[in-house]
Design a protein around this motif. Structure first.
Motif, PDB file in Angstrom:
ATOM      1  N   ASP A  95       0.832  -1.128   0.010  1.00  0.00           N
ATOM      2  CA  ASP A  95       0.001  -0.236   0.088  1.00  0.00           C
ATOM      3  C   ASP A  95       0.830   1.220  -0.007  1.00  0.00           C
ATOM      4  N   ALA A  96       1.875   1.351   0.808  1.00  0.00           N
ATOM      5  CA  ALA A  96       2.698   2.392   0.764  1.00  0.00           C
ATOM      6  C   ALA A  96       3.443   2.813  -0.477  1.00  0.00           C
ATOM      7  N   VAL A  97       3.941   1.729  -0.954  1.00  0.00           N
ATOM      8  CA  VAL A  97       4.612   1.830  -2.286  1.00  0.00           C
ATOM      9  C   VAL A  97       3.861   2.523  -3.316  1.00  0.00           C
ATOM     10  N   MET A  98       2.597   1.928  -3.491  1.00  0.00           N
ATOM     11  CA  MET A  98       1.306   2.384  -4.453  1.00  0.00           C
ATOM     12  C   MET A  98       0.972   3.936  -3.930  1.00  0.00           C
ATOM     13  N   ALA A  99       1.030   4.104  -2.760  1.00  0.00           N
ATOM     14  CA  ALA A  99       0.423   5.350  -2.401  1.00  0.00           C
ATOM     15  C   ALA A  99       1.548   6.314  -2.681  1.00  0.00           C
ATOM     16  N   GLY A 100       2.850   5.999  -2.938  1.00  0.00           N
ATOM     17  CA  GLY A 100       4.221   6.681  -3.505  1.00  0.00           C
ATOM     18  C   GLY A 100       3.954   7.105  -4.716  1.00  0.00           C
ATOM     19  N   MET A 101       3.250   5.995  -5.578  1.00  0.00           N
ATOM     20  CA  MET A 101       3.592   6.062  -6.964  1.00  0.00           C
ATOM     21  C   MET A 101       2.283   6.954  -7.367  1.00  0.00           C
ATOM     22  N   VAL A 102       1.144   6.778  -6.702  1.00  0.00           N
ATOM     23  CA  VAL A 102      -0.087   7.822  -6.807  1.00  0.00           C
ATOM     24  C   VAL A 102       0.424   9.285  -6.477  1.00  0.00           C
ATOM     25  N   ALA A 103       1.038   9.350  -5.442  1.00  0.00           N
ATOM     26  CA  ALA A 103       1.584  10.644  -5.187  1.00  0.00           C
ATOM     27  C   ALA A 103       2.374  11.438  -6.253  1.00  0.00           C
ATOM     28  N   ALA A 104       3.236  10.543  -6.424  1.00  0.00           N
ATOM     29  CA  ALA A 104       4.195  11.202  -7.734  1.00  0.00           C
ATOM     30  C   ALA A 104       3.471  11.910  -8.938  1.00  0.00           C
ATOM     31  N   LYS A 105       2.360  10.823  -9.380  1.00  0.00           N
ATOM     32  CA  LYS A 105       1.598  11.346 -10.334  1.00  0.00           C
ATOM     33  C   LYS A 105       0.750  12.443 -10.205  1.00  0.00           C
ATOM     34  N   GLU A 106       0.379  12.701  -8.797  1.00  0.00           N
ATOM     35  CA  GLU A 106      -0.421  13.759  -8.152  1.00  0.00           C
ATOM     36  C   GLU A 106       0.454  15.100  -8.468  1.00  0.00           C
ATOM     37  N   GLN A 107       1.762  14.906  -8.075  1.00  0.00           N
ATOM     38  CA  GLN A 107       2.945  15.903  -7.884  1.00  0.00           C
ATOM     39  C   GLN A 107       3.180  16.330  -9.241  1.00  0.00           C
TER      40      GLN A 107
END
Ligand SMILES: NC(=O)c1ccc[n+]([C@@H]2O[C@H](COP(=O)([O-])OP(=O)(O)OC[C@H]3O[C@@H](n4cnc5c(N)ncnc54)[C@H](OP(=O)(O)O)[C@@H]3O)[C@@H](O)[C@H]2O)c1
Length: 290
Positions: free
Chosen positions: A115-127
Motif C-alpha cells: 500500500d505504501a509503495v502504491m501510495a508513493g506512485m499515486v502521489a508522484a503522479k499527483e505531484q
C-alpha cells in the motif's frame, strides 16, 4: 507514430542469451543507436534504475528540443514506504536530467500489494513527477491483477510467438476495455528465437525443437526469424508498443525495416496464433534458464 519502443538494458549492462557483441555497447555506439532510432520515428524509450548505467547514459544524451517518452522503473529493493518511492523517482529524474517522466513502473508485480509503495506512485503522479504509473510483470496472474487496478495506467508484459499465456487468459480484451496502455517486451525471447536451434538447445534445454519449428514456418512463408518474431508482436492490436533491445546499430537498422512488412504478415500471423499453445515455462520464462 512508430509502435516501437527502444529498450535500454543492453546499454547499461552486459545482457542477452546470445550476446553476439560479447560485451556492452560503449557510449558512442549507444548514442549512434539512439540517434538513428529518433531519426526513424521512435520516440519511446524503456529504462530502469536497475539497468546499470542506462539512466545516466540517457540523461547525458543531448535530446535537443525533443521530448521523448521515457519510462523508468522502481528498483525492486524499494522498501514499503511512500517517501522512499518519492526519493527513488527523484533520483531517476536526476540521472535522466528530466523534471517529469512519461511513465514510471513497478519493476516487480508483487509490489502492487504494498500500500505504501502504491501510495508513493499515486502521489508522484499527483505531484506531476510522472504522467503515467504502472507495473512490469512476469506472470499472467500479475497482469490480470494490474488490468483491474484503476491506479494502473501502463503495463509491460513479456510476449512472443512461443508465449500464449496472456492470450489464453483473455488479458488483451480486458486491457483494452480498461484503457490500459500495453508495452510488450521479449519479442525475440532475449535473442533465443533468433539462434540456430542446436545452439538454442545447448543454452536452453528442450527449446531446440520449438525454435526449429518456428523458423521453419517463418521460412516457408518468406520471413527471417527476426522478421517473424517482431512482426508477431507488432500485429497484435492489443499491444500499443513493442519494447525491443539491440546491442548494435546494425540490429536496430534491421529491426526498423521490419515495421514496413506488417500489412503482408496477416496470414502468417494467423498460423502462428494456432501453434505453440503449450510451450513449457522452462523455455518461455528467461528467469528459469540456467
Ligand atoms: N522486467 C522488465 O521490465 C524487463 C525485463 C527484460 C527486458 N526489459 C526491457 O525490454 C528490452 C528488450 O529486452 P528483451 O529481453 O525483451 O529482449 P528482446 O527484445 O526479446 O531481445 C533482445 C536481444 O535480441 C538480440 N537481437 C535484437 N535484434 C536483433 C537482430 N536484428 N538480429 C539479431 N539479434 C538481435 C540481441 O541479443 P544478442 O545480440 O545477444 O543476440 C538483443 O539483446 C530491454 O532493453 C528492457 O528495456 C524489461
Amino acid at each position: 507514430m512508430s509502435k516501437l519502443c527502444l529498450g535500454t538494458v543492453q546499454f547499461g549492462m552486459k545482457y542477452g542469451v546470445n550476446n553476439a557483441l560479447g560485451r556492452q555497447p560503449d557510449k558512442e555506439e549507444c548514442y549512434e543507436i539512439i540517434e538513428k532510432a529518433l531519426n526513424s520515428g521512435i520516440s519511446c524509450f524503456d529504462t530502469a534504475s536497475a539497468y546499470g548505467t542506462a539512466e545516466s547514459l540517457l540523461g547525458e544524451f543531448s535530446w535537443g528540443r525533443l521530448t521523448p517518452h521515457i519510462i523508468s522503473k522502481l528498483s525492486p529493493e524499494c522498501p514499503n514506504d511512500d517517501k522512499a518511492v518519492a526519493m527513488k523517482i527523484r533520483k531517476s529524474l536526476q540521472r535522466l536530467s528530466l523534471t517529469k517522466l512519461y511513465g514510471y513502473m513497478l519493476h516487480r508485480g508483487a509490489d502492487m500489494q504494498k500500500d505504501a509503495v502504491m501510495a508513493g506512485m499515486v502521489a508522484a503522479k499527483e505531484q506531476g513527477l510522472v504522467e503515467k504509473i504502472g507495473v512490469s510483470i512476469y506472470e499472467p496472474e500479475e497482469a490480470l491483477q494490474a488490468v483491474d487496478d484503476n491506479r494502473v495506467d501502463i503495463i509491460q508484459i513479456p510476449y512472443n510467438v512461443l508465449d500464449k499465456r496472456l492470450d489464453k487468459a483473455g488479458f488483451f480484451v480486458k486491457a483494452k476495455k480498461n484503457n490500459k496502455e500495453i508495452y510488450a517486451r521479449s519479442s525475440f525471447l532475449q535473442g533465443l528465437l533468433l539462434m540456430k536451434p542446436d545452439e538454442a538447445e545447448k543454452r536452453v534445454p528442450q527449446s531446440g525443437r520449438f525454435i526449429a519449428e518456428f523458423q521453419t514456418i517463418a521460412k516457408a512463408q518468406g520471413y527471417t526469424p527476426t522478421e517473424a518474431a517482431m512482426l508477431y508482436s507488432l500485429c497484435n492490436e492489443g499491444i500499443d508498443y513493442v519494447v525491443f533491445g539491440v546491442e548494435t546499430l546494425g540490429q536496430l537498422v534491421m529491426n526498423l525495416s521490419i515495421q514496413k512488412k506488417v500489412d503482408g504478415f496477416s496470414s502468417c500471423y494467423k498460423d502462428f496464433r494456432r501453434f505453440f499453445l503449450d510451450v513449457p515455462r522452462e523455455i518461455i520464462v528467461p528467469s528459469l534458464w540456467r
